[in-house]
Design a protein around this motif. Structure first.
Motif, PDB file in Angstrom:
ATOM      1  N   ALA A 168       1.631 -80.039 -57.326  1.00 38.33           N
ATOM      2  CA  ALA A 168       2.716 -80.562 -58.168  1.00 38.33           C
ATOM      3  C   ALA A 168       2.366 -80.448 -59.647  1.00 38.33           C
ATOM      4  O   ALA A 168       3.180 -79.981 -60.457  1.00 38.33           O
ATOM      5  CB  ALA A 168       3.009 -82.026 -57.799  1.00 38.33           C
ATOM      6  N   VAL A 169       1.161 -80.859 -60.008  1.00 42.45           N
ATOM      7  CA  VAL A 169       0.742 -80.803 -61.414  1.00 42.45           C
ATOM      8  C   VAL A 169       0.719 -79.353 -61.904  1.00 42.45           C
ATOM      9  O   VAL A 169       1.190 -79.055 -63.002  1.00 42.45           O
ATOM     10  CB  VAL A 169      -0.640 -81.482 -61.595  1.00 42.45           C
ATOM     11  N   THR A 170       0.197 -78.450 -61.093  1.00 40.68           N
ATOM     12  CA  THR A 170       0.118 -77.042 -61.485  1.00 40.68           C
ATOM     13  C   THR A 170       1.497 -76.448 -61.704  1.00 40.68           C
ATOM     14  O   THR A 170       1.770 -75.836 -62.743  1.00 40.68           O
ATOM     15  CB  THR A 170      -0.639 -76.226 -60.408  1.00 40.68           C
ATOM     16  N   VAL A 171       2.385 -76.621 -60.747  1.00 45.32           N
ATOM     17  CA  VAL A 171       3.723 -76.025 -60.838  1.00 45.32           C
ATOM     18  C   VAL A 171       4.537 -76.658 -61.966  1.00 45.32           C
ATOM     19  O   VAL A 171       5.182 -75.946 -62.747  1.00 45.32           O
ATOM     20  CB  VAL A 171       4.454 -76.134 -59.474  1.00 45.32           C
ATOM     21  N   LEU A 172       4.506 -77.969 -62.066  1.00 46.01           N
ATOM     22  CA  LEU A 172       5.235 -78.639 -63.152  1.00 46.01           C
ATOM     23  C   LEU A 172       4.728 -78.187 -64.517  1.00 46.01           C
ATOM     24  O   LEU A 172       5.522 -77.942 -65.434  1.00 46.01           O
ATOM     25  CB  LEU A 172       5.108 -80.159 -63.037  1.00 46.01           C
ATOM     26  N   SER A 173       3.419 -78.053 -64.649  1.00 46.49           N
ATOM     27  CA  SER A 173       2.838 -77.663 -65.935  1.00 46.49           C
ATOM     28  C   SER A 173       3.119 -76.207 -66.262  1.00 46.49           C
ATOM     29  O   SER A 173       3.534 -75.876 -67.378  1.00 46.49           O
ATOM     30  CB  SER A 173       1.322 -77.897 -65.912  1.00 46.49           C
ATOM     31  N   TRP A 174       2.899 -75.337 -65.294  1.00 50.17           N
ATOM     32  CA  TRP A 174       3.025 -73.900 -65.555  1.00 50.17           C
ATOM     33  C   TRP A 174       4.477 -73.481 -65.762  1.00 50.17           C
ATOM     34  O   TRP A 174       4.783 -72.694 -66.642  1.00 50.17           O
ATOM     35  CB  TRP A 174       2.400 -73.106 -64.411  1.00 50.17           C
ATOM     36  N   TYR A 175       5.371 -74.010 -64.964  1.00 47.74           N
ATOM     37  CA  TYR A 175       6.771 -73.590 -65.073  1.00 47.74           C
ATOM     38  C   TYR A 175       7.615 -74.540 -65.914  1.00 47.74           C
ATOM     39  O   TYR A 175       8.438 -74.091 -66.705  1.00 47.74           O
ATOM     40  CB  TYR A 175       7.389 -73.419 -63.677  1.00 47.74           C
ATOM     41  N   GLY A 176       7.442 -75.836 -65.748  1.00 45.20           N
ATOM     42  CA  GLY A 176       8.296 -76.787 -66.456  1.00 45.20           C
ATOM     43  C   GLY A 176       7.881 -77.060 -67.885  1.00 45.20           C
ATOM     44  O   GLY A 176       8.701 -76.980 -68.800  1.00 45.20           O
ATOM     45  N   VAL A 177       6.614 -77.380 -68.098  1.00 47.99           N
ATOM     46  CA  VAL A 177       6.160 -77.733 -69.446  1.00 47.99           C
ATOM     47  C   VAL A 177       6.279 -76.523 -70.369  1.00 47.99           C
ATOM     48  O   VAL A 177       6.727 -76.648 -71.510  1.00 47.99           O
ATOM     49  CB  VAL A 177       4.711 -78.288 -69.423  1.00 47.99           C
ATOM     50  N   ARG A 178       5.920 -75.336 -69.888  1.00 47.44           N
ATOM     51  CA  ARG A 178       6.048 -74.121 -70.719  1.00 47.44           C
ATOM     52  C   ARG A 178       7.495 -73.859 -71.113  1.00 47.44           C
ATOM     53  O   ARG A 178       7.759 -73.221 -72.119  1.00 47.44           O
ATOM     54  CB  ARG A 178       5.489 -72.901 -69.991  1.00 47.44           C
ATOM     55  N   GLN A 179       8.441 -74.344 -70.313  1.00 45.64           N
ATOM     56  CA  GLN A 179       9.867 -74.169 -70.625  1.00 45.64           C
ATOM     57  C   GLN A 179      10.390 -75.310 -71.491  1.00 45.64           C
ATOM     58  O   GLN A 179      11.589 -75.476 -71.637  1.00 45.64           O
ATOM     59  CB  GLN A 179      10.673 -74.103 -69.327  1.00 45.64           C
ATOM     60  N   GLN A 180       9.470 -76.135 -71.987  1.00 37.97           N
ATOM     61  CA  GLN A 180       9.780 -77.261 -72.868  1.00 37.97           C
ATOM     62  C   GLN A 180      10.600 -78.342 -72.170  1.00 37.97           C
ATOM     63  O   GLN A 180      11.425 -79.009 -72.787  1.00 37.97           O
ATOM     64  CB  GLN A 180      10.493 -76.790 -74.139  1.00 37.97           C
ATOM     65  N   LEU A 181      10.352 -78.532 -70.896  1.00 32.89           N
ATOM     66  CA  LEU A 181      11.050 -79.566 -70.141  1.00 32.89           C
ATOM     67  C   LEU A 181      10.220 -80.849 -70.166  1.00 32.89           C
ATOM     68  O   LEU A 181       9.187 -80.947 -69.495  1.00 32.89           O
ATOM     69  CB  LEU A 181      11.289 -79.111 -68.700  1.00 32.89           C
ATOM     70  N   THR A 182      10.668 -81.798 -70.953  1.00 31.90           N
ATOM     71  CA  THR A 182       9.930 -83.053 -71.115  1.00 31.90           C
ATOM     72  C   THR A 182       9.791 -83.782 -69.788  1.00 31.90           C
ATOM     73  O   THR A 182       8.759 -84.399 -69.514  1.00 31.90           O
ATOM     74  CB  THR A 182      10.625 -83.951 -72.160  1.00 31.90           C
TER      75      THR A 182
END
Length: 167
Positions: free
Chosen positions: A92-106
């Motif tokens: 969960a942390v990996t996917v959220l960070s790699w795909y979500g955080v990089r897309q600027q999703l708070t």
């Protein structure tokens, strides 16, 4: 001339904050991969190692083979379940960070932080409540502390990049 200079300064700041977001999300994702790796080691040791956690070789001098078979199986059952949750939190942390955080999703940043902090906040204090069994601190908790430090650095960097992007 002053106007051109401030536009250049603003662009440089945007590039720096964008790179903080990228690098922060990368560090967060790498920490997630480390959580996955720790969980896999935990799982493997259950079946082909000592039968106990990383950094634990005996319980009060007893090996897994010397324990009551029902108790040994129960410990194994808990280790597999714990490994599963460590691995799933890492995914969960990996996917959220790699795909979500990089897309600027708070929301992805916040969810990755809550997932990791919840697991760590519940699991780590138990290691300091009693000395019911001995464990090698470096091998038992060291890898998680290193991954946590990487994660926290990434969280701060990504947050600074996210905050700037929202302005």
């Amino acid at each position: 001339m002053a106007t051109k200079q401030s536009v250049v300064d603003e662009r440089e700041e945007q590039v720096e904050l964008g790179s903080q977001l990228r690098n922060g999300s990368l560090l967060m994702a790498l920490a997630g991969v480390a959580f996955i790796g720790y969980g896999i080691v935990f799982l493997v040791l259950n079946f082909v190692g000592s039968g106990f956690e990383l950094g634990v070789s005996t319980l009060d001098g007893m090996t897994k083979a010397e324990l009551n078979p029902t108790v040994a199986y129960y410990i194994s059952h808990l280790h597999v379940a714990t490994a599963a949750f460590i691995i799933s939190t890492g995914v969960a942390v990996t996917v959220l960070s790699w795909y979500g955080v990089r897309q600027q999703l708070t929301w992805a940043w916040a969810t990755a932080v809550v997932a990791a902090v919840t697991g760590l906040a519940l699991a780590l204090p138990m290691h300091y409540t009693a000395d019911a069994f001995t464990h090698d601190w470096v091998t038992h908790l060291g890898p998680i502390y290193v991954a946590t430090i990487v994660f926290v650095v990434g969280v701060v960097m990504a947050y600074r990049g996210l905050n700037a992007a929202e302005r």
